[in-house]
Scaffold this active site. Structure first.
Site, PDB file in Angstrom:
ATOM      1  N   HIS A   1       0.838  -1.196   0.000  1.00 55.14           N
ATOM      2  CA  HIS A   1       0.000   0.000   0.000  1.00 55.14           C
ATOM      3  C   HIS A   1       0.876   1.251   0.000  1.00 55.14           C
ATOM      4  O   HIS A   1       2.103   1.185   0.010  1.00 55.14           O
ATOM      5  CB  HIS A   1      -0.985   0.011   1.186  1.00 55.14           C
ATOM      6  CG  HIS A   1      -0.404   0.432   2.496  1.00 55.14           C
ATOM      7  ND1 HIS A   1      -1.101   1.157   3.428  1.00 55.14           N
ATOM      8  CD2 HIS A   1       0.824   0.223   3.031  1.00 55.14           C
ATOM      9  CE1 HIS A   1      -0.346   1.369   4.487  1.00 55.14           C
ATOM     10  NE2 HIS A   1       0.818   0.826   4.275  1.00 55.14           N
TER      11      HIS A   1
ATOM     12  N   CYS B   1       5.578   6.216   4.673  1.00 58.19           N
ATOM     13  CA  CYS B   1       4.415   5.512   4.117  1.00 58.19           C
ATOM     14  C   CYS B   1       3.940   6.119   2.816  1.00 58.19           C
ATOM     15  O   CYS B   1       3.074   5.557   2.144  1.00 58.19           O
ATOM     16  CB  CYS B   1       3.259   5.503   5.119  1.00 58.19           C
ATOM     17  SG  CYS B   1       3.632   4.527   6.574  1.00 58.19           S
TER      18      CYS B   1
ATOM     19  N   HIS C   1       5.153   0.052  -0.358  1.00 60.05           N
ATOM     20  CA  HIS C   1       5.824  -0.810   0.615  1.00 60.05           C
ATOM     21  C   HIS C   1       4.734  -1.777   1.082  1.00 60.05           C
ATOM     22  O   HIS C   1       3.600  -1.708   0.579  1.00 60.05           O
ATOM     23  CB  HIS C   1       6.403   0.011   1.782  1.00 60.05           C
ATOM     24  CG  HIS C   1       5.380   0.659   2.625  1.00 60.05           C
ATOM     25  ND1 HIS C   1       4.729   1.809   2.234  1.00 60.05           N
ATOM     26  CD2 HIS C   1       4.834   0.317   3.814  1.00 60.05           C
ATOM     27  CE1 HIS C   1       3.845   2.147   3.157  1.00 60.05           C
ATOM     28  NE2 HIS C   1       3.879   1.253   4.123  1.00 60.05           N
TER      29      HIS C   1
ATOM     30  N   HIS D   1       3.046  -4.842   4.121  1.00 59.01           N
ATOM     31  CA  HIS D   1       2.940  -5.356   5.484  1.00 59.01           C
ATOM     32  C   HIS D   1       2.393  -6.779   5.471  1.00 59.01           C
ATOM     33  O   HIS D   1       1.801  -7.223   4.498  1.00 59.01           O
ATOM     34  CB  HIS D   1       1.991  -4.492   6.332  1.00 59.01           C
ATOM     35  CG  HIS D   1       2.459  -3.092   6.534  1.00 59.01           C
ATOM     36  ND1 HIS D   1       3.499  -2.771   7.363  1.00 59.01           N
ATOM     37  CD2 HIS D   1       2.043  -1.918   5.993  1.00 59.01           C
ATOM     38  CE1 HIS D   1       3.684  -1.457   7.345  1.00 59.01           C
ATOM     39  NE2 HIS D   1       2.822  -0.918   6.513  1.00 59.01           N
TER      40      HIS D   1
ATOM     41  N   ASP E   1      -5.032 -10.556  -0.162  1.00 56.37           N
ATOM     42  CA  ASP E   1      -3.742 -11.240  -0.023  1.00 56.37           C
ATOM     43  C   ASP E   1      -2.905 -11.146  -1.302  1.00 56.37           C
ATOM     44  O   ASP E   1      -3.373 -11.485  -2.388  1.00 56.37           O
ATOM     45  CB  ASP E   1      -3.977 -12.713   0.339  1.00 56.37           C
ATOM     46  CG  ASP E   1      -2.675 -13.385   0.720  1.00 56.37           C
ATOM     47  OD1 ASP E   1      -1.797 -12.699   1.290  1.00 56.37           O
ATOM     48  OD2 ASP E   1      -2.510 -14.589   0.445  1.00 56.37           O
ATOM     49  N   HIS E   2      -1.659 -10.711  -1.127  1.00 55.47           N
ATOM     50  CA  HIS E   2      -0.739 -10.529  -2.256  1.00 55.47           C
ATOM     51  C   HIS E   2      -1.289  -9.519  -3.264  1.00 55.47           C
ATOM     52  O   HIS E   2      -1.070  -9.650  -4.461  1.00 55.47           O
ATOM     53  CB  HIS E   2      -0.399 -11.873  -2.923  1.00 55.47           C
ATOM     54  CG  HIS E   2       0.557 -12.680  -2.100  1.00 55.47           C
ATOM     55  ND1 HIS E   2       0.168 -13.321  -0.952  1.00 55.47           N
ATOM     56  CD2 HIS E   2       1.887 -12.934  -2.236  1.00 55.47           C
ATOM     57  CE1 HIS E   2       1.203 -13.944  -0.424  1.00 55.47           C
ATOM     58  NE2 HIS E   2       2.263 -13.721  -1.173  1.00 55.47           N
TER      59      HIS E   2
ATOM     60  N   GLU F   1      -1.164  -4.129  12.041  1.00 51.43           N
ATOM     61  CA  GLU F   1      -0.350  -3.730  10.884  1.00 51.43           C
ATOM     62  C   GLU F   1       1.119  -4.071  11.120  1.00 51.43           C
ATOM     63  O   GLU F   1       1.787  -4.637  10.262  1.00 51.43           O
ATOM     64  CB  GLU F   1      -0.510  -2.227  10.622  1.00 51.43           C
ATOM     65  CG  GLU F   1      -0.001  -1.825   9.251  1.00 51.43           C
ATOM     66  CD  GLU F   1       0.073  -0.314   9.078  1.00 51.43           C
ATOM     67  OE1 GLU F   1      -0.301   0.157   8.012  1.00 51.43           O
ATOM     68  OE2 GLU F   1       0.513   0.405  10.008  1.00 51.43           O
TER      69      GLU F   1
END
Lengths: 140, 140, 140, 140, 140, 140
Positions: free
Chosen positions: D14, D33, D39, D41, D79-80, D126
């Site tokens: 994100h 961020c 980047h 998480h 996811d991914h 997070e």
């Protein structure tokens, strides 16, 4: 309303005892925690604040700001310190995790408000087997 | 050969400093760890032993026995104690995690042998961000 | 009011099934949990009590006492046991984590009260991916 | 009423920024961020539902069913993935953990109801140092 | 010889794919990790160094110094970055955890030596279910 | 050479006892683990393989493949099973964690080789306080 929690840690020494009690009574009530030569813990602190999400930033409160408040008001005063001897807001209080949570709450309430959020709870993990949580004067 | 590890914990106070050094030098080298009023940690200890599996019990060593050895020789001496002032085997040593691991090794080597296993390593986690491991005088 | 939580663990075997159902229906509803040869878990129990801080001790309740209550009423009955066959307070109940939490609550309510605190919640972690929490008959 | 929580994880990329803001302002508010190259998480999601225990099964809701609902409505979409670019229910929202929790709540409310339970809270971790929890429109 | 480990974390985005391969082959080999819009992880890095204990300080190496080396050479380059696009030492390498561990080793070997210790291993945890460890060119 | 570890979990029931021993001797050696009605654990399995990095994929071995091998040869046979009664490769062995690690090693050695890597170690965490690691017939 959404709840945001920040975790911080501090290493501190403490001792549980009452000066007016005999050694035997201190030992009986506080056990090994009454050791006159101190012992210590790796305290883990969870500070939860609540508020509406700011539509522009998507944040309740900027985490950098929350972290700064906690570091300035709490961590700098507690980390690598002796809770009984060196922490102004614990002065005259038994150095239990319960009292620590209550006094940390009092320290954080106003600065969190000024930053635009509301303090919801202070949780302190003393060891992996026990922790304390305080929600202020109103019961949950 | 199989390796068996037992985890134990102890809460202790300590301080890092050299009496012959100035406060400034102690502060420079040891930082907040040189605080004269002590601080503490929740140390986590991992003791690893190795040996052949006993075909009758399926054990390298009975965990109850290993735990008893660690409690008697290490935990009772360190838990809720001041490492600098109260722990005989740390007498005259800097109270670093490195020295703690080495001295705990020395304490455990013979009793583990007597119980029929061989001491492989002593690992001490001081905080979630740093730990030390010692394998005795032979390099791994 | 402050909330104090004690963590304890127990290893137990169990099985989920209804005798009056066919094997196929048991398998369909309970999946691998209906295995007639049992399986087991490392249950983690969090007991939270609440109360005012005693000004003399700084405690809500002495942790030693709380731990003793939990060990005597819960852990000794569940640890290294078969939940379906050996645990009196689970007699005739499905051995789910939900029922376990409710029945543990019932076991602890009175002893916690007698010790001067109020039982707030019972949380049971069955695996790292699922846990259950019960707050008694009043909704949170 | 009993509360059941299911944990799931998703890895996602994100970025936090507002297109109408200057780079300097984005950097000031969102720090690292706001990196235009993204980047990521390892998000950990806790979904808590509540309800009465079904006396026949001992379940609030079958965990297999709850897990299936979360996987279908949330994990497969996140996811991914890139939260800013690829997740329909985050379209036009700042990709903060706060907004993620709120939108996940909206996605899960109806399917959890249809499965016979009530959605209580959505919690997203997070990093190990910050997490967010949302309880829907009524305050806790 | 004693082994000291420092843990650090970084959040980063990455993608696994080979430009010369078809989308289908990339998907087949790398699965969801080949998503062109990136995804990310919360990488946890463990750097282990070894050496003799300095008798004056009780340290193998000052943790502050080791942490500074890791932050300067690794974390500042990886945290909140895109591993494929922005990290000089990963240039032209597949962005797998294996390659990341090898390249981080190469970055740290000389600075750790200059600080008076020897680099022993680099371990990277990508998710709670998989991690990689590299010990340099000699096999363990 | 680089080392890659995959974590998997299984819930299983077991019992430690020798039929030819008296109940008293079983109780003395195995304690609560000899309960005839079984008990169980949440076993955590870490399988470490080693090999050279494939320059085309950046992988030692594709994690999907490694996970599939472990699931097929180990998890399907152990998860939600009774180790004493239902697991072919534990037949006639004491159901200790030591023996479990050795037998899992034997099951995995060939399939891991066929997949192009070398099995390095099998580690099993039985409870948070004890684990076992096996490196095959050569000592570490």
């Amino acid at each position: 309303m959404i709840y945001l929690t920040r975790r911080e840690r501090f290493s501190a020494a403490h001792r549980l005892f009452r000066q007016e009690w005999s050694d035997a009574r201190n030992e009986d009530v506080f056990g090994k925690c009454s050791n006159p030569n101190w012992h210590g813990h790796e305290y883990i602190l969870f500070v939860t604040v609540k508020g509406e999400v700011n539509p522009e930033t998507g944040y309740v409160i900027n985490l950098k700001e929350l972290s700064k408040i906690i570091k300035e008001h709490i961590i700098e005063k507690l980390d690598h310190k002796n809770i009984n001897l060196e922490v102004d807001f614990m002065n005259g209080k038994m150095a239990t995790t319960e009292n620590l949570a209550i006094e940390i709450w009092k320290q954080l309430k106003t600065p969190v408000n000024k930053a635009g959020a509301e303090l919801h709870s202070v949780k302190i993990v003393e060891t992996e087997n026990n922790f304390v949580e305080y929600f202020g004067i109103k019961d949950l």
